[in-house]
Design a protein around this motif. Sequence first.
Motif: not given
Length: 426
Positions: A155, A223, A244
Amino acid sequence: MKKALTLSLFLALNVCTLAQTMPKNADPKLWARALAIHKRAIIIDGHNDIPSPMTDDDFDLATPSVGKIHLTDGTPYHTDLSRFKASGITGEFFSIYVGGDTWKAGRAMPRAMDMIDATYRQVERHPQELMFCTTAADIRRAKQLGKVCALMGIEGGYAIENSLSALREFYRLGVRYMTLTHNVTHDWADAHHDTPKNNGLSDFGKDVVREMNRLGMMVDISHVSKKVMDDVLDISTAPIMASHSDARALNDHTRNIPDDVLKRIAKNGGVVMVNFYPSFLDAKTNDAENAMTAKLKPQMDALREQYKNDKAGLNEAVRKLEEANPFYVCDYTRIVDHIDHIKQVAGIDHVGLGSDFDGVPFLPAGMNGMEDLALVTYEMLRRGYTETEIRKVLGENFLRAFAQAEQVAKIGSRKISGEGSLKRIK
Ligand SMILES: [Zn+2]
């Protein structure tokens, strides 16, 4: 996601059992059916932030974590080995999360290495419960063996430090997706709510996507900015994922995926894995959390000053303050509202689960940790989803996309020579 000292801690601390608890007013027959479906299914969770504390040498996934809090930020734990067992999860993506501060301090790659090492060490320590997985076939094998697959996703794309050879090394270590940004814009990709610098992906960023396709590492658009989502979909020859994120149509948050992108993901063969964080799921919760954070800021600042040398004392004081100031939090059925929406817009083949366990400060009402995952299965069944549809959402959709990415990689490796193998941006 990770954030600092949190509100609503108490919501997650009133837990003492690890059984799958039947929801209030549930039909017992339907609940029993939901549990049976849940048990048969391969369940894959796209994102779990437990590797952040795992880098502490004293950390052990076997230690019960119910009621415990992360000392770094006071948020409750959602993960441990017994909770994994209760959850029914077959494949968990351990998040190799590197924060923007760490990147700015020049420590992104070593931090990622620490977390990869910590993930390996937990698997080595618990071979009866865990197995290391890097392929779709590995995940199916783990289901037969009754073990939990430890998968890894990076991430924060700056972990590769602008080097395609580093990207390949991460692949060799077992990393199977990379979220191109976290919350900050970096040298080759723009983040969801930071100032854009690259008009989406830079030329090097586009090379990163092509190289990920060639390797079989999935491209994760959680993101990133909307423009990066579009750039990735223009370039990627393999299915992509949002590990996510939720549906922006239900909560207009930059972390969520807009409908036009959902439609393109359907064509691309990818999967959007629904995040359980109530403030991403629900605008009313997001507003309530922000209002309470603003209201309590003076008291929080005072507590931080008062307990600046006493982390445990600070956590306890914050917990008391939060208990005295509850705010509205949506319940777990909101997760299925987002699944419903993605099903309507992209189709049932393009939605999955990406809990963000141990990365979010609180979970929806009714859900205390991964042990409560069957609530999502029950709610889908209650709304009329078939077993086939439920199994797609729980894991089969991700498995299909992952296997397809492996297939694209095989084709790509025959086409591409070593050219560009040392490519690195200045
Ligand atoms: Zn995140």
